[in-house]
Write a protein that holds these residues in place. Structure first.
Motif, PDB file in Angstrom:
ATOM      1  N   ASN A 145       0.859  -1.183   0.000  1.00  0.00           N
ATOM      2  CA  ASN A 145       0.000   0.000   0.000  1.00  0.00           C
ATOM      3  C   ASN A 145       0.897   1.235   0.000  1.00  0.00           C
ATOM      4  O   ASN A 145       1.564   1.526   1.000  1.00  0.00           O
ATOM      5  CB  ASN A 145      -0.914   0.010   1.225  1.00  0.00           C
ATOM      6  CG  ASN A 145      -1.794  -1.226   1.293  1.00  0.00           C
ATOM      7  OD1 ASN A 145      -2.407  -1.610   0.297  1.00  0.00           O
ATOM      8  ND2 ASN A 145      -1.841  -1.865   2.452  1.00  0.00           N
ATOM      9  N   GLY A 146       0.955   1.918  -1.104  1.00  0.00           N
ATOM     10  CA  GLY A 146       1.840   3.058  -1.207  1.00  0.00           C
ATOM     11  C   GLY A 146       2.084   3.415  -2.656  1.00  0.00           C
ATOM     12  O   GLY A 146       1.315   3.039  -3.550  1.00  0.00           O
ATOM     13  N   ILE A 147       3.168   4.153  -2.918  1.00  0.00           N
ATOM     14  CA  ILE A 147       3.462   4.669  -4.252  1.00  0.00           C
ATOM     15  C   ILE A 147       4.923   4.400  -4.608  1.00  0.00           C
ATOM     16  O   ILE A 147       5.706   3.934  -3.788  1.00  0.00           O
ATOM     17  CB  ILE A 147       3.169   6.189  -4.344  1.00  0.00           C
ATOM     18  CG1 ILE A 147       4.051   6.966  -3.353  1.00  0.00           C
ATOM     19  CG2 ILE A 147       1.696   6.464  -4.077  1.00  0.00           C
ATOM     20  CD1 ILE A 147       3.953   8.487  -3.497  1.00  0.00           C
ATOM     21  N   ASP A 148       5.257   4.713  -5.846  1.00  0.00           N
ATOM     22  CA  ASP A 148       6.639   4.750  -6.332  1.00  0.00           C
ATOM     23  C   ASP A 148       7.391   3.429  -6.151  1.00  0.00           C
ATOM     24  O   ASP A 148       8.471   3.387  -5.541  1.00  0.00           O
ATOM     25  CB  ASP A 148       7.413   5.880  -5.647  1.00  0.00           C
ATOM     26  CG  ASP A 148       6.791   7.244  -5.865  1.00  0.00           C
ATOM     27  OD1 ASP A 148       5.919   7.359  -6.739  1.00  0.00           O
ATOM     28  OD2 ASP A 148       7.183   8.200  -5.173  1.00  0.00           O
ATOM     29  N   PRO A 149       6.881   2.319  -6.690  1.00  0.00           N
ATOM     30  CA  PRO A 149       7.603   1.053  -6.564  1.00  0.00           C
ATOM     31  C   PRO A 149       8.907   1.074  -7.358  1.00  0.00           C
ATOM     32  O   PRO A 149       9.023   1.718  -8.403  1.00  0.00           O
ATOM     33  CB  PRO A 149       6.623   0.035  -7.146  1.00  0.00           C
ATOM     34  CG  PRO A 149       5.811   0.833  -8.142  1.00  0.00           C
ATOM     35  CD  PRO A 149       5.656   2.185  -7.500  1.00  0.00           C
ATOM     36  N   ALA A 150       9.904   0.368  -6.841  1.00  0.00           N
ATOM     37  CA  ALA A 150      11.172   0.166  -7.546  1.00  0.00           C
ATOM     38  C   ALA A 150      11.627  -1.254  -7.263  1.00  0.00           C
ATOM     39  O   ALA A 150      11.462  -1.759  -6.153  1.00  0.00           O
ATOM     40  CB  ALA A 150      12.224   1.167  -7.082  1.00  0.00           C
ATOM     41  N   VAL A 151      12.198  -1.891  -8.265  1.00  0.00           N
ATOM     42  CA  VAL A 151      12.632  -3.278  -8.117  1.00  0.00           C
ATOM     43  C   VAL A 151      14.145  -3.336  -8.228  1.00  0.00           C
ATOM     44  O   VAL A 151      14.758  -2.650  -9.051  1.00  0.00           O
ATOM     45  CB  VAL A 151      11.945  -4.187  -9.164  1.00  0.00           C
ATOM     46  CG1 VAL A 151      12.295  -3.769 -10.577  1.00  0.00           C
ATOM     47  CG2 VAL A 151      12.305  -5.653  -8.930  1.00  0.00           C
ATOM     48  N   PHE A 152      14.760  -4.140  -7.364  1.00  0.00           N
ATOM     49  CA  PHE A 152      16.216  -4.317  -7.364  1.00  0.00           C
ATOM     50  C   PHE A 152      16.521  -5.797  -7.239  1.00  0.00           C
ATOM     51  O   PHE A 152      16.000  -6.479  -6.343  1.00  0.00           O
ATOM     52  CB  PHE A 152      16.850  -3.560  -6.194  1.00  0.00           C
ATOM     53  CG  PHE A 152      18.340  -3.796  -6.070  1.00  0.00           C
ATOM     54  CD1 PHE A 152      19.228  -3.119  -6.875  1.00  0.00           C
ATOM     55  CD2 PHE A 152      18.836  -4.716  -5.148  1.00  0.00           C
ATOM     56  CE1 PHE A 152      20.606  -3.334  -6.766  1.00  0.00           C
ATOM     57  CE2 PHE A 152      20.206  -4.944  -5.032  1.00  0.00           C
ATOM     58  CZ  PHE A 152      21.090  -4.245  -5.845  1.00  0.00           C
ATOM     59  N   THR A 153      17.360  -6.307  -8.146  1.00  0.00           N
ATOM     60  CA  THR A 153      17.801  -7.697  -8.089  1.00  0.00           C
ATOM     61  C   THR A 153      19.268  -7.719  -7.708  1.00  0.00           C
ATOM     62  O   THR A 153      20.109  -7.126  -8.395  1.00  0.00           O
ATOM     63  CB  THR A 153      17.582  -8.409  -9.431  1.00  0.00           C
ATOM     64  OG1 THR A 153      16.175  -8.391  -9.745  1.00  0.00           O
ATOM     65  CG2 THR A 153      18.064  -9.852  -9.368  1.00  0.00           C
ATOM     66  N   ASP A 154      19.572  -8.390  -6.608  1.00  0.00           N
ATOM     67  CA  ASP A 154      20.928  -8.406  -6.071  1.00  0.00           C
ATOM     68  C   ASP A 154      21.794  -9.425  -6.815  1.00  0.00           C
ATOM     69  O   ASP A 154      21.322 -10.186  -7.667  1.00  0.00           O
ATOM     70  CB  ASP A 154      20.885  -8.706  -4.575  1.00  0.00           C
ATOM     71  CG  ASP A 154      22.007  -8.016  -3.811  1.00  0.00           C
ATOM     72  OD1 ASP A 154      23.013  -7.630  -4.444  1.00  0.00           O
ATOM     73  OD2 ASP A 154      21.883  -7.859  -2.575  1.00  0.00           O
ATOM     74  N   ASP A 155      23.079  -9.430  -6.459  1.00  0.00           N
ATOM     75  CA  ASP A 155      24.039 -10.302  -7.142  1.00  0.00           C
ATOM     76  C   ASP A 155      23.693 -11.778  -6.990  1.00  0.00           C
ATOM     77  O   ASP A 155      24.082 -12.602  -7.829  1.00  0.00           O
ATOM     78  CB  ASP A 155      25.446 -10.050  -6.601  1.00  0.00           C
ATOM     79  CG  ASP A 155      25.911  -8.616  -6.808  1.00  0.00           C
ATOM     80  OD1 ASP A 155      25.408  -7.966  -7.755  1.00  0.00           O
ATOM     81  OD2 ASP A 155      26.747  -8.145  -6.028  1.00  0.00           O
ATOM     82  N   ASP A 156      22.987 -12.139  -5.921  1.00  0.00           N
ATOM     83  CA  ASP A 156      22.617 -13.536  -5.709  1.00  0.00           C
ATOM     84  C   ASP A 156      21.328 -13.927  -6.413  1.00  0.00           C
ATOM     85  O   ASP A 156      20.831 -15.051  -6.256  1.00  0.00           O
ATOM     86  CB  ASP A 156      22.496 -13.833  -4.212  1.00  0.00           C
ATOM     87  CG  ASP A 156      21.441 -12.972  -3.506  1.00  0.00           C
ATOM     88  OD1 ASP A 156      20.762 -12.175  -4.190  1.00  0.00           O
ATOM     89  OD2 ASP A 156      21.320 -13.085  -2.269  1.00  0.00           O
ATOM     90  N   GLY A 157      20.737 -13.001  -7.198  1.00  0.00           N
ATOM     91  CA  GLY A 157      19.529 -13.300  -7.948  1.00  0.00           C
ATOM     92  C   GLY A 157      18.244 -13.044  -7.203  1.00  0.00           C
ATOM     93  O   GLY A 157      17.160 -13.174  -7.788  1.00  0.00           O
ATOM     94  N   VAL A 158      18.318 -12.667  -5.932  1.00  0.00           N
ATOM     95  CA  VAL A 158      17.120 -12.367  -5.157  1.00  0.00           C
ATOM     96  C   VAL A 158      16.628 -10.967  -5.516  1.00  0.00           C
ATOM     97  O   VAL A 158      17.411 -10.013  -5.548  1.00  0.00           O
ATOM     98  CB  VAL A 158      17.390 -12.468  -3.646  1.00  0.00           C
ATOM     99  CG1 VAL A 158      16.150 -12.062  -2.854  1.00  0.00           C
ATOM    100  CG2 VAL A 158      17.815 -13.883  -3.288  1.00  0.00           C
TER     101      VAL A 158
END
Length: 464
Positions: A145-158
């Motif tokens: 519940n909120g705004i401005d989603p951002a996605v980050f994939t780390d070096d381990d693939g998570v």
């Protein structure tokens, strides 16, 4: 079906030159765009941004366009990737999006008002292509519940999802990228946080950047925001506040906010952000923003150095190869979105989008075209519903003498396409190429452009 092309000879002088090519800010001129999230997919920089409307009275966006570039100068508009009418649970306000990749699919995360009362949830839409179109899931992501989603994939693939809800929130995503894998955590140490969280990683350090509260600015009776950041050795923190690295421009007092993303490409770091310079002098300019890109740098201690806003932008990475098919909607510039000669893109009957309809005096720019030893013909895919339309070519400046002027026939409709080939005198070297629509019928669409390609001059002609 193969179509015969007409060859029309135009006499011009041979022209040769080489000049340094730099990007122009703002980078998108056909539409207003804001809140940019940038990623490298398939060797191109893709841009996912809010689409501010030309009739905006508030931030009530209703669709997303996706843009991409291979050279940081000429940006392709891939058209509408997702619109509010396709999202069953959304009532309006498609704000800042982001896109992630995993397992051969692209995932567009977007916030929307779920009730018509500014109660925002975050949804996800899926595509096989980074440019879309994206198909939304039937329901928003539970627990976001909120705004401005951002996605980050780390070096381990998570992969992790961030969003703004009072403080920056973060949670792991499930492997299918459609749900949270556990509860969200509010990240501490992000002083003066306002909205728009973004994470990138450099030299083993996590950077969390975000638009920040400014005394007397947005949320405090006026306009303006700082752009702040914090760093941590682990993605979940603890984060240490590091201060500002830029802010909204005092020369644009109508601008309420700043928002963007940071990324590395080919050994250089870039900050992609918005201002509202293109909307100056127009109604409600604070709701009509435009994306810019500039180089960024770091100190020896990892500190982000103050961002230098430029009109030129970063250097063009590679020139345009004019001897292959180039999509007309991959533009280096045009008039501003509400200017007297503004151009736009439109759905093309042959697939994708085209540029048009162009009125008399409308123009487009293609930056850094490398003609090499010389070109002697230009082929264009064009449509025109009128008689007497023309295209004039100009090198390096719109007000330069005509390199050539082509007659465009009435093809029978604004989406009835014909391929036309025109003869040139030899043009060589690296140039900015301007195409302008001309005709005696004022205020109506004269022509639309789908693609163009040049033909190399023979060695004898190039040497004359």
């Amino acid at each position: 079906m193969k179509k015969k092309s007409a060859l029309i000879a135009i006499t011009v002088f041979a022209i040769s030159a080489v000049h340094a090519v730099w990007a122009d800010n703002p980078i998108i001129t056909t539409e207003y765009s804001a809140d940019p999230s940038a990623h490298i997919f398939d060797g191109r920089m893709y841009l996912y941004a809010s689409h501010d409307r030309k009739d905006a009275k508030e931030f009530d966006m209703n669709d997303y366009h996706v843009y991409s570039t291979r050279d940081l100068q000429n940006w392709r508009d891939h058209g509408v990737a997702l619109k509010i009418a396709d999202i069953s649970w959304a009532k309006g306000h498609l704000w800042a999006p982001d896109c992630g990749y995993k397992n051969g699919r692209y995932y567009l995360y977007f916030p929307a008002d779920a009730t018509g009362k500014y109660e925002f949830k975050v949804g996800v839409a899926v595509s096989k292509s980074p440019s879309g179109p994206f198909a939304p899931e039937a329901e928003p992501i539970e627990g976001v519940n909120g705004i401005d989603p951002a996605v980050f994939t780390d070096d381990d693939g998570v992969s992790y999802l961030l969003w703004a809800a009072g403080a920056p929130q973060i949670a792991k995503l499930t492997p299918d990228m459609k749900h949270l894998d556990g509860k969200a955590t509010a990240l501490a140490g992000c002083d003066h946080f306002f909205e728009g969280p973004w994470i990138f990683k450099r030299s083993g350090l996590y950077y969390l950047t975000y638009p920040a509260f400014m005394k007397g600015g947005s949320g405090d009776g006026g306009n303006g925001q700082y752009y702040d950041y914090a760093t941590a050795k682990a993605i979940m923190g603890p984060y240490t506040y590091r201060g500002h690295f830029t802010r909204t421009q005092e020369s644009q007092p109508w601008v309420g906010n700043i928002h963007g993303s940071q990324l590395e490409w080919k050994g250089k770091w870039y900050c992609v952000y918005h201002d509202a310079g293109q909307s100056a002098g127009h109604i409600n300019p604070g709701f009509k923003r435009s994306v810019n890109v500039d180089l960024m740098s770091f100190g020896a201690d990892g500190a982000i150095q103050p961002l230098v806003w430029t009109k030129a932008g970063p250097p063009q990475l590679v020139p345009i190869d004019p001897y292959v098919r180039n999509e007309a909607e991959t533009l280096g510039g045009s008039d501003v979105p509400e200017g007297p000669h503004a151009v736009a893109t439109e759905p093309c009957s042959e697939g994708g989008v085209d540029v048009g309809p162009m009125k008399a005096g409308d123009w487009v720019k293609y930056t850094g075209v490398d003609f090499g030893a010389g070109a002697s013909q230009m082929t264009v895919r064009v449509a025109s519903p009128v008689n007497g339309a023309q295209i004039s070519l100009h090198l390096d400046r719109l007000d330069s003498p005509d390199l050539s002027t082509f007659a465009v026939p009435n093809t029978g409709g604004g989406q009835t396409w014909r391929t036309r080939t025109y003869a040139l005198g030899v043009v060589s070297g690296v140039h900015d190429l301007y195409l302008r629509a001309n005709g005696s019928v004022a205020g109506v669409g004269l022509l639309s452009l789908d693609w163009y390609r040049f033909t190399r001059a023979s060695k004898k002609a190039a040497g004359d």
